[in-house]
Scaffold this motif. Structure first.
Motif, PDB file in Angstrom:
ATOM      1  N   GLY A  62       1.777  69.463 -22.918  1.00 38.95           N
ATOM      2  CA  GLY A  62       3.271  68.172 -21.967  1.00 38.95           C
ATOM      3  C   GLY A  62       4.567  68.264 -21.981  1.00 38.95           C
ATOM      4  N   SER A 119      -8.353  69.487 -16.015  1.00 44.68           N
ATOM      5  CA  SER A 119      -7.547  67.635 -16.907  1.00 44.68           C
ATOM      6  C   SER A 119      -8.293  67.718 -18.134  1.00 44.68           C
ATOM      7  N   GLU A 122      -8.294  72.327 -21.625  1.00 46.88           N
ATOM      8  CA  GLU A 122      -6.618  72.453 -21.640  1.00 46.88           C
ATOM      9  C   GLU A 122      -7.511  73.567 -23.185  1.00 46.88           C
ATOM     10  N   SER A 186      -4.136  70.980 -14.528  1.00 51.40           N
ATOM     11  CA  SER A 186      -3.328  71.238 -16.089  1.00 51.40           C
ATOM     12  C   SER A 186      -2.625  73.179 -15.763  1.00 51.40           C
ATOM     13  N   TRP A 218       0.941  72.812 -21.880  1.00 50.20           N
ATOM     14  CA  TRP A 218       0.785  72.359 -20.872  1.00 50.20           C
ATOM     15  C   TRP A 218       1.316  71.497 -20.646  1.00 50.20           C
ATOM     16  N   THR A 219       1.081  70.679 -18.348  1.00 48.50           N
ATOM     17  CA  THR A 219       2.130  70.336 -18.478  1.00 48.50           C
ATOM     18  C   THR A 219       1.122  69.525 -17.175  1.00 48.50           C
ATOM     19  N   THR A 220       0.579  68.233 -16.004  1.00 50.43           N
ATOM     20  CA  THR A 220       0.009  68.222 -15.001  1.00 50.43           C
ATOM     21  C   THR A 220       0.709  68.743 -14.149  1.00 50.43           C
ATOM     22  N   THR A 232       4.623  68.302 -10.147  1.00 45.26           N
ATOM     23  CA  THR A 232       4.736  67.761 -11.099  1.00 45.26           C
ATOM     24  C   THR A 232       4.592  66.501 -11.173  1.00 45.26           C
ATOM     25  N   LEU A 236       5.767  62.842 -17.371  1.00 41.98           N
ATOM     26  CA  LEU A 236       3.766  62.428 -18.287  1.00 41.98           C
ATOM     27  C   LEU A 236       3.826  62.649 -19.821  1.00 41.98           C
ATOM     28  N   ARG A 325      -2.072  62.772 -19.987  1.00 41.31           N
ATOM     29  CA  ARG A 325      -2.501  63.943 -19.870  1.00 41.31           C
ATOM     30  C   ARG A 325      -3.637  63.891 -20.761  1.00 41.31           C
TER      31      ARG A 325
END
Length: 447
Positions: A62, A119, A122, A186, A218-220, A232, A236, A325
């Motif tokens: 994130g 999601s 990961e 993700s 990671w990020t969304t 994105t 988050l 997340r």
């Protein structure tokens, strides 16, 4: 003063008065003070085992971001696409492991490889030989990119690069055709080790691992209704998932708790489901309610030991509300109790014999109701106490803690109790050693 001994004279023993002089308060204070100080320092180190934090284990999840925060999937050369493509920069924290030592003919580098996963998926299980393609083939990830991102310090990729050129990606079908519309994924980067053999000019790429999980951040990533568009979330919020288990007669009760780390938010703000796993096998899932979800796993062999994990899968974001997340708990080991537990022999005063009316009105309890129910982390559950009550919390305090924290850590774990016994032993030994030195010096001066 004690008289000197002449030839043939018997040795005289120091009187009580001279003993008082030899064992003066300053000397006693110095000797015992040093013994006490050294014993206390050593005892403290034994009583409070340090809590170590593991670097580069996905705790940076994130913390990467995309610039710009939205765009489209494209193919170089398509109408309207610039010759160099649309640039997107991925920046964030990712602590990769250093490259291993190879043969003289090998050139080994460590880089970051982009991937897309569902999601909560990961951090699949990996080993030293796991390749990105094998993760794709097993369904652990949705897609991965052949594009290698340079890692400098804690920066994933500071230079703009063509992250969303469909020609750079591998997936079961063409990207974005393999993605779902209006879906939350993700978008992450895991550390990869790239080996080039200069004898054959062939190379291999494997995923770097730590404790059986990829080193990743990671990020969304949210796809649009036409899939080609992506974005994105503006914010988050990370989450922490904690799991506890209690063994019952032929079953196990699992309870997961999700803590959403958002300013002004509560645990029950993070909506979604908890997926429960035994190894790689999913044993069930429950919707999060007020930050918690519970599951009972039945029909288990009495006396068997099981290891479970819990994954929090956030719900699709809606409106302008906060986005979260996923997170995964550490493994918890639980022992299934016997079907018919042994009833301990009562040692207290027997209760009064119930009257016939009381006997007829009160139904007898079943064996499972009489069985003990050890709570989370009890010895019967077989789960060793872990930092953060089963949640993975990197960076918690290590070494000595303030006095209140020291007392709390010490009395709340078997290691702490063991440390207290060790501390007591060291203190007693220190005092005895100090008295022994003091006594010897006094005797030498006295003779």
């Amino acid at each position: 003063m004690i008289p000197a001994h002449g030839p043939g004279q018997p040795h005289s023993h120091p009187t009580s008065e001279s003993s008082i002089v030899k064992y003066s308060l300053p000397r006693i204070g110095r000797a015992l003070g040093l013994a006490f100080l050294g014993s206390f320092v050593l005892a403290g180190s034994l009583a409070v085992p340090p809590v170590a934090a593991a670097p580069g284990d996905g705790s940076g999840a994130g913390e990467i971001s995309l610039d710009p925060p939205s765009g489209i999937w494209y193919r170089s050369g398509d109408p309207g696409v610039p010759p160099s493509g649309f640039y997107v920069a991925a920046v964030g924290k990712l602590e990769c492991a250093p490259p291993r030592s190879g043969t003289p003919s090998e050139i080994i580098t460590v880089k970051g490889s982009p991937f897309i996963a569902e999601s909560g998926n990961e951090l699949p299980s990996v080993n030293d030989g796991t390749t990105p393609q094998s993760l794709l083939d097993s369904g652990s990830i949705v897609a991965f990119s052949n594009l290698q991102l340079e890692t400098r310090g804690d920066v994933v990729a500071s230079d703009s690069t063509t992250l969303f050129d469909v020609q750079n990606w591998n997936s079961p079908s063409a990207v974005p055709a393999s993605l779902k519309p209006s879906h939350r994924y993700s978008f992450g980067v895991f550390c990869t080790e790239n080996v080039l053999d200069t004898n054959t000019w062939t190379g291999t790429t494997t995923v770097q691992s730590l404790n059986g999980k990829p080193i990743a951040a990671w990020t969304t990533l949210i796809t649009g209704a036409d899939v080609k568009n992506w974005s994105t979330p503006a914010k988050l919020n990370p989450t922490t998932t904690k799991l506890s288990g209690a063994g019952k007669a032929s079953s196990v009760d699992l309870t997961a708790e999700v803590d959403a780390e958002v300013v002004g938010g509560l645990a029950d703000d993070a909506q979604g489901v908890i997926e429960f796993y035994e190894g790689a096998t999913k044993v069930g899932q429950q919707t999060v309610s007020a930050g918690k979800a519970a599951l009972t796993v039945k029909n288990l062999v009495p006396g068997s030991v099981h290891s479970y994990t819990a994954k929090f899968v956030p719900a699709e974001p809606s409106g302008s509300g906060p986005s979260y997340r996923g997170s995964e708990s550490t493994a918890v080991s639980v022992t299934v109790l016997a079907t018919t537990p042994t009833t301990p022999t009562p040692t207290g005063t027997p209760s009064a014999t119930p009257t016939p009316s009381e006997t007829s009105e009160t139904p007898s309890s079943s064996p499972s109701e009489n069985s003990s129910d050890p709570g989370s982390g009890s010895p019967a559950s077989g789960a060793a106490p872990l930092p953060g009550d089963g949640a993975h919390t990197p960076g918690v305090n290590s070494g000595f803690a303030p006095l209140t924290g020291w007392i709390g850590q010490t009395v709340s774990s078997p290691e702490g109790i063991t440390g207290l016994f060790a501390a007591a032993l060291v203190l007693v030994t220190g005092f005895a050693f100090g008295f022994n030195i003091l006594t010897r010096r006094a005797r030498k001066r006295g003779h």
